[in-house]
Scaffold this motif. Structure first.
Motif, short mmCIF file in Angstrom:
data_model
loop_
_atom_site.label_atom_id
_atom_site.label_comp_id
_atom_site.label_asym_id
_atom_site.label_seq_id
_atom_site.Cartn_x
_atom_site.Cartn_y
_atom_site.Cartn_z
N ASN A 189 0.83 -1.20 0.00
CA ASN A 189 0.00 0.00 0.00
C ASN A 189 0.87 1.26 0.00
O ASN A 189 1.92 1.30 0.64
N ILE A 190 0.40 2.27 -0.70
CA ILE A 190 1.12 3.54 -0.75
C ILE A 190 0.82 4.33 0.52
O ILE A 190 -0.34 4.61 0.84
N LYS A 191 1.87 4.68 1.23
CA LYS A 191 1.74 5.40 2.49
C LYS A 191 1.85 6.90 2.27
O LYS A 191 1.24 7.70 2.97
N GLN A 192 2.61 7.30 1.24
CA GLN A 192 2.87 8.71 1.00
C GLN A 192 3.31 8.89 -0.45
O GLN A 192 4.05 8.06 -0.98
N GLN A 193 2.84 9.95 -1.09
CA GLN A 193 3.23 10.21 -2.48
C GLN A 193 3.14 11.71 -2.75
O GLN A 193 2.02 12.26 -2.67
N PRO A 194 4.22 12.41 -2.99
CA PRO A 194 5.59 11.91 -3.07
C PRO A 194 6.18 11.65 -1.69
O PRO A 194 5.71 12.20 -0.69
N ALA A 195 7.22 10.83 -1.67
CA ALA A 195 7.91 10.55 -0.41
C ALA A 195 8.57 11.81 0.12
O ALA A 195 9.05 12.66 -0.64
N ASP A 196 8.60 11.93 1.43
CA ASP A 196 9.25 13.06 2.10
C ASP A 196 10.71 12.70 2.36
O ASP A 196 11.02 11.94 3.29
N PHE A 197 11.61 13.24 1.54
CA PHE A 197 13.01 12.86 1.64
C PHE A 197 13.65 13.28 2.97
O PHE A 197 14.56 12.63 3.45
N LEU A 198 13.16 14.36 3.56
CA LEU A 198 13.77 14.84 4.80
C LEU A 198 13.52 13.88 5.96
O LEU A 198 14.33 13.80 6.89
N GLU A 199 12.41 13.15 5.92
CA GLU A 199 12.05 12.24 7.01
C GLU A 199 12.24 10.77 6.63
O GLU A 199 12.03 9.88 7.46
N LEU A 200 12.65 10.52 5.39
CA LEU A 200 12.67 9.15 4.88
C LEU A 200 13.63 8.25 5.65
O LEU A 200 13.28 7.14 6.06
N GLU A 201 14.85 8.73 5.84
CA GLU A 201 15.85 7.87 6.48
C GLU A 201 15.49 7.58 7.94
O GLU A 201 15.74 6.48 8.44
N LYS A 202 14.89 8.54 8.61
CA LYS A 202 14.43 8.32 9.98
C LYS A 202 13.38 7.22 10.00
O LYS A 202 13.39 6.34 10.87
N ALA A 203 12.44 7.26 9.04
CA ALA A 203 11.41 6.23 8.96
C ALA A 203 12.04 4.86 8.69
O ALA A 203 11.61 3.85 9.27
N TYR A 204 13.04 4.84 7.84
CA TYR A 204 13.70 3.58 7.52
C TYR A 204 14.40 2.98 8.75
O TYR A 204 14.29 1.78 9.03
N SER A 205 15.15 3.81 9.47
CA SER A 205 15.89 3.29 10.62
C SER A 205 14.92 2.82 11.71
O SER A 205 15.17 1.81 12.39
N GLU A 206 13.81 3.52 11.90
CA GLU A 206 12.82 3.10 12.89
C GLU A 206 12.16 1.78 12.49
O GLU A 206 11.95 0.90 13.32
N PHE A 207 11.84 1.66 11.21
CA PHE A 207 11.25 0.43 10.70
C PHE A 207 12.21 -0.75 10.91
O PHE A 207 11.80 -1.83 11.36
N ALA A 208 13.48 -0.54 10.57
CA ALA A 208 14.48 -1.60 10.73
C ALA A 208 14.62 -2.01 12.19
O ALA A 208 14.67 -3.21 12.51
N SER A 209 14.67 -1.02 13.07
CA SER A 209 14.82 -1.32 14.50
C SER A 209 13.62 -2.07 15.04
O SER A 209 13.76 -3.02 15.82
N GLU A 210 12.43 -1.66 14.64
CA GLU A 210 11.21 -2.33 15.10
C GLU A 210 11.14 -3.77 14.60
O GLU A 210 10.73 -4.67 15.32
N PHE A 211 11.58 -3.97 13.36
CA PHE A 211 11.58 -5.32 12.79
C PHE A 211 12.53 -6.23 13.58
O PHE A 211 12.17 -7.36 13.95
N ILE A 212 13.74 -5.74 13.83
CA ILE A 212 14.71 -6.54 14.59
C ILE A 212 14.18 -6.85 15.98
O ILE A 212 14.23 -7.99 16.45
N SER A 213 13.67 -5.83 16.66
CA SER A 213 13.18 -6.01 18.02
C SER A 213 12.04 -7.01 18.08
O SER A 213 11.97 -7.85 19.00
N MET A 214 11.14 -6.94 17.12
CA MET A 214 10.00 -7.86 17.11
C MET A 214 10.45 -9.30 16.84
O MET A 214 9.95 -10.25 17.48
N ALA A 215 11.41 -9.46 15.92
CA ALA A 215 11.91 -10.80 15.63
C ALA A 215 12.58 -11.41 16.87
O ALA A 215 12.38 -12.59 17.19
N VAL A 216 13.37 -10.60 17.57
CA VAL A 216 14.05 -11.08 18.77
C VAL A 216 13.02 -11.42 19.85
O VAL A 216 13.13 -12.46 20.51
#
Length: 502
Positions: A189-216
């Motif tokens: 699903n599309i969450k945002q269009q166009p993507a917000d480049f200023l906040e994109l990397e923050k969203a990515y790092s939070e997503f990655a951290s949440e994924f790791i934490s949930m798997a553990v």
């Protein structure tokens, strides 16, 4: 004798530890348009990459690591499948927002291999292997449980009015016109269009951290694939990194990627799984030299993106696993093709029943040993069955049968980098990459005939075994397939605008 016995003992210890430990986790980091000479740990004097440098200092740094294509989509297909892109049909060139084709769903990706062993799988970042009708080719159809990212390059949509640096610095250039603005997708699903480049990397790092934490938390082994948009044009960076690098916009974007790497490592530490996680880093192809100071550096390697010279396909690579991989440097020949079979072996997974081009790297990783790979084949941006392989590396020697420059490598002092004419070389140009990694000195004369003959025999055997899959990119484009957050809106593409917080 004592040194030999120590090596045997170390190998036995590693084997026992691998056998007794829980299944290892895998983090695969994939930079975009990053040159061989762009990282601090690979010699760049003004890049600030402390987290990647730390992985290199405490892990294994590869000097002779290759990707299979000098452009995005085919390189990514080979990485995930362990097969040259010609087999899966991801050629010629790259996929577009409205491409009809994509990575065939019958291809077996790293994610599918690891899911068979109970792994949780996620991708965060750039996919670029197709969207298709109703999301046919998205990561969720290729073995990934979770996905957050832009499904292709972030320049494949108009960017002239988008903000790339705070407070409101517009993106450099115009990017692709006449298509939808780049969407940020969550799963399908599309969450945002166009993507917000200023906040994109923050969203990515939070997503990655949440994924790791949930798997553990769920006591599941995991595979996290982070194909970054950095440092592809147009560069961007959020408030924490903009203006912080001495290298300008390119350096800021590279520093932001490095920051995400640091946050992923921090999460692995905090969740207590760092010592059971193999982190592997490399990039998809060489630097886009036509962007000049915004385009990256191939270091001493010749040319860059779009070419089959070393600068187009030799990439920095780092493997890090505390307690298992000893710090150092390896000159063993290795490729992105080798990641799938290596991860599969470490996870105890069965390899797919297809023709693989990758080989197991565990002897390199754990024993600093020799590689199972002695050859590597360089395919151009647009391979075909007639010309096929442009160059072959065998041991330390590389033979160029064809050379062709690229607009991506325009503007360097070496005119061969941008010479668009296809040149056939008979006899092939021959370089000793150990003595001459910059490919400056062609080895001429009868003294080198035996090397050329050996490489020719290897090339003929390989090409006879290659079965080209139907070109997915050759299926063409349909603007109706461009992802839009408001289905069936008009006028498209302008109406495809949806803003929401990340």
């Amino acid at each position: 004798m004592m040194d030999f016995m120590c090596i045997i003992a170390l190998f036995a210890l590693i084997t026992v530890r691998c056998a007794c430990a829980a299944p290892p986790n895998f983090v695969l980091l994939f930079a975009d348009d990053l040159g061989y000479g762009d990282l601090g740990c690979f010699g760049h004097p003004s890049s600030l990459t402390p987290n990647l440098d730390r992985l290199a200092a405490n892990g294994l740094r590869f000097t002779d690591f290759y990707v299979t294509s000098p452009v995005c989509s085919p390189s990514r297909a080979a990485l995930l499948t362990g097969r040259y892109q010609t087999r899966s049909g991801i050629y010629p060139g790259v996929l577009y927002p409205g491409s009809i084709g994509g990575l065939p769903t019958n291809e077996t990706t790293i994610a599918k291999v690891l899911k068979s062993k109970g792994y949780s799988t996620a991708i965060v970042g750039k996919w670029h292997l197709g969207v298709g009708l109703n999301g046919t080719y998205l990561p969720t159809r290729h073995g990934f449980d979770n996905y957050l990212g832009i499904p292709y390059s972030h320049d494949q949509g108009p960017c002239q009015n988008l903000t790339c640096f705070p407070p409101d610095v517009k993106c450099h250039g115009y990017c692709d016109q006449g298509v939808v603005s780049v969407p940020l997708m969550l799963n399908e699903n599309i969450k945002q269009q166009p993507a917000d480049f200023l906040e994109l990397e923050k969203a990515y790092s939070e997503f990655a951290s949440e994924f790791i934490s949930m798997a553990v938390k769920n006591n599941r082994p995991f595979f996290l694939y982070h194909p970054s948009h950095h440092t592809h044009y147009p560069q961007y960076a959020g408030v924490d990194y903009a203006g912080k690098s001495p290298r300008g916009p390119f350096g800021d974007s590279l520093m932001e990627f490095d920051g995400t790497v640091g946050k992923i490592v921090q999460t692995l530490e905090q969740t207590g799984v760092l010592n059971n996680t193999l982190i592997f880093f490399t990039g998809d192809n060489g630097p886009e030299l036509m962007r000049q100071s915004r385009g990256g550096s191939a270091g001493l390697m010749r040319c860059g993106k779009g070419t089959t010279y070393e600068g187009g396909m030799r990439e920095p690579a780092i493997a890090y696993w505390p307690g298992f991989i000893q710090p150092g440097v390896t000159h063993a020949l290795a490729s992105s093709l080798d990641i799938l079979p290596t991860f599969a072996k470490l996870a105890g997974a069965v390899l797919p029943d297809v023709q693989l081009d990758g080989v197991d790297m565990t002897n390199i990783l754990f024993n600093r040993g020799s590689s199972e790979r002695q050859t590597f084949f360089y395919y151009p941006v647009g391979p075909d069955e007639k010309n096929s392989v442009f160059a072959v590396r065998w041991k330390n020697f590389k033979a160029h049968y064809y050379t062709q420059g690229a607009l991506h490598s325009l503007g360097t002092p070496d005119s061969n980098c941008s010479l668009l004419a296809l040149l056939h070389h008979d006899p092939p140009l021959l370089y000793n990459l150990e003595a001459d990694p910059a490919e400056n000195y062609n080895l001429k004369g009868a003294d080198w005939d035996s090397v050329r003959n050996q490489i020719q025999a290897i090339k003929e055997q390989f090409e006879a075994s290659m079965v080209f899959g139907e070109s997915e990119i050759g299926k063409g484009k349909d603007s109706a397939l461009e992802p839009c957050c408001i289905p069936n809106c008009t006028p498209k593409p302008k109406c495809c605008q949806c803003t929401s917080a990340l």
